[in-house]
Design a protein around this motif. Sequence first.
Motif, PDB file in Angstrom:
ATOM      1  N   ALA A 191       0.831  -1.201   0.000  1.00 30.48           N
ATOM      2  CA  ALA A 191       0.000   0.000   0.000  1.00 30.48           C
ATOM      3  C   ALA A 191       0.869   1.256   0.000  1.00 30.48           C
ATOM      4  N   ASP A 192       0.356   2.304  -0.637  1.00 28.83           N
ATOM      5  CA  ASP A 192       1.085   3.576  -0.668  1.00 28.83           C
ATOM      6  C   ASP A 192       0.080   4.717  -0.810  1.00 28.83           C
ATOM      7  N   TRP A 193       0.594   5.954  -0.603  1.00 31.42           N
ATOM      8  CA  TRP A 193      -0.264   7.131  -0.688  1.00 31.42           C
ATOM      9  C   TRP A 193      -0.166   7.754  -2.080  1.00 31.42           C
ATOM     10  N   TYR A 194      -1.314   8.178  -2.586  1.00 29.14           N
ATOM     11  CA  TYR A 194      -1.393   8.753  -3.933  1.00 29.14           C
ATOM     12  C   TYR A 194      -2.281   9.995  -3.915  1.00 29.14           C
ATOM     13  N   ILE A 195      -2.041  10.857  -4.883  1.00 30.30           N
ATOM     14  CA  ILE A 195      -2.890  12.036  -5.078  1.00 30.30           C
ATOM     15  C   ILE A 195      -4.011  11.671  -6.047  1.00 30.30           C
ATOM     16  N   LEU A 196      -5.244  11.952  -5.662  1.00 30.72           N
ATOM     17  CA  LEU A 196      -6.391  11.647  -6.509  1.00 30.72           C
ATOM     18  C   LEU A 196      -6.507  12.675  -7.625  1.00 30.72           C
ATOM     19  N   ASP A 197      -6.499  12.188  -8.872  1.00 34.71           N
ATOM     20  CA  ASP A 197      -6.631  13.073 -10.030  1.00 34.71           C
ATOM     21  C   ASP A 197      -8.069  13.204 -10.501  1.00 34.71           C
ATOM     22  N   GLY A 198      -8.905  12.231 -10.212  1.00 30.10           N
ATOM     23  CA  GLY A 198     -10.285  12.236 -10.705  1.00 30.10           C
ATOM     24  C   GLY A 198     -10.746  10.802 -10.903  1.00 30.10           C
ATOM     25  N   ASP A 199     -11.801  10.640 -11.710  1.00 30.25           N
ATOM     26  CA  ASP A 199     -12.328   9.286 -11.884  1.00 30.25           C
ATOM     27  C   ASP A 199     -11.694   8.590 -13.086  1.00 30.25           C
TER      28      ASP A 199
END
Length: 338
Positions: free
Chosen positions: A274-282
């Motif tokens: 698991a890691d952290w990501y920035i949400l760009d959209g759908d």
Amino acid sequence: MTHIIRAATTSDLDALYDLSKITGGGFTNLPPDRGTLAEKLERTAASFAREGETQEDDLYVFMLEDLETGRIRGTCQVFGKVGVTQPFYSYRISTQTQQSKELDRIFRNQLLTPCNDLEGSSEVGGLFLHPAERAGGLGLLLARSRYLFIKQNRPRFGARILAELRGVIDPGGHSPFWDAIGGKFFGMTFPEADEFNATNGTQFIADLFPQSPIYVSMLPESAQAVIGQPHPTGRAALKMLQKEGFVWDNYVDIFDGGPTVVAATDNVQSIKRADWYILDGDCDGEECERTLAATGRLADFKCASGRGKIEKGHIRLDSATIAALELEPGDTVLAVGR
């Protein structure tokens, strides 16, 4: 996706009690006792509210909620550190080898020795999914959500994590393992002992249980046959744990003989990957893979299973998962693929 895993609150008592009544017995972490469950939820609230980032005697209860109906369809738990206020007992299975020159034979005997080897570990447990929902991957969502919570709050958990699986019990709720050992010393049936343990803790084991090793060969065949075996309803859970990297290291539950499996916390696959990501959209309309996503810490934790696409520190999720987790573009999301 219409289901989410969220932190439990004291208002979940009725729903938790309803689930506890259909577990079928032998489920120590989810006893059908309102008072005990209320104490669990109060302890959970205190654990979520606790300041500091150290491993303590915390309990975190989570609920599986159907967002369309508002109904609770399952639950799971995470313990920060076992054996803090009361001893954490297991049986360790070992082998004793003896040789007789006169008989020209070597005898290998298995022994059950009570121990506290696993004290200080964190624990995942208390997983129960409503029987009507045992299709569609909700059990996997319940199981894996706990690992994302641990990843979100890693300093609160130990270097080792364990899971106890319910052992074999008959349709009447009786355990052949308990009847062969514990029942001889306590004068209690397995349902009585299990209920007492769930509501009063484990000190009575230290007070009355035999501390000397027990020869497995001296037990009835019915008891020998179930040592280290999970309840039939727990076989799928065992496979999920093994897939995550848990192994059986010859520890069994002191009540019903069910297997206790262990893993190095940072090597559990859902935690490690698991890691952290920035949400760009759908990612609707795109070819995306099955993804587990979580947001929030402690009491604000929420987790859902959907579809996603990860690219260089960024992620796109299907719109249903975004809505379920109440996300906006630019939010940080903890996620792991299938």
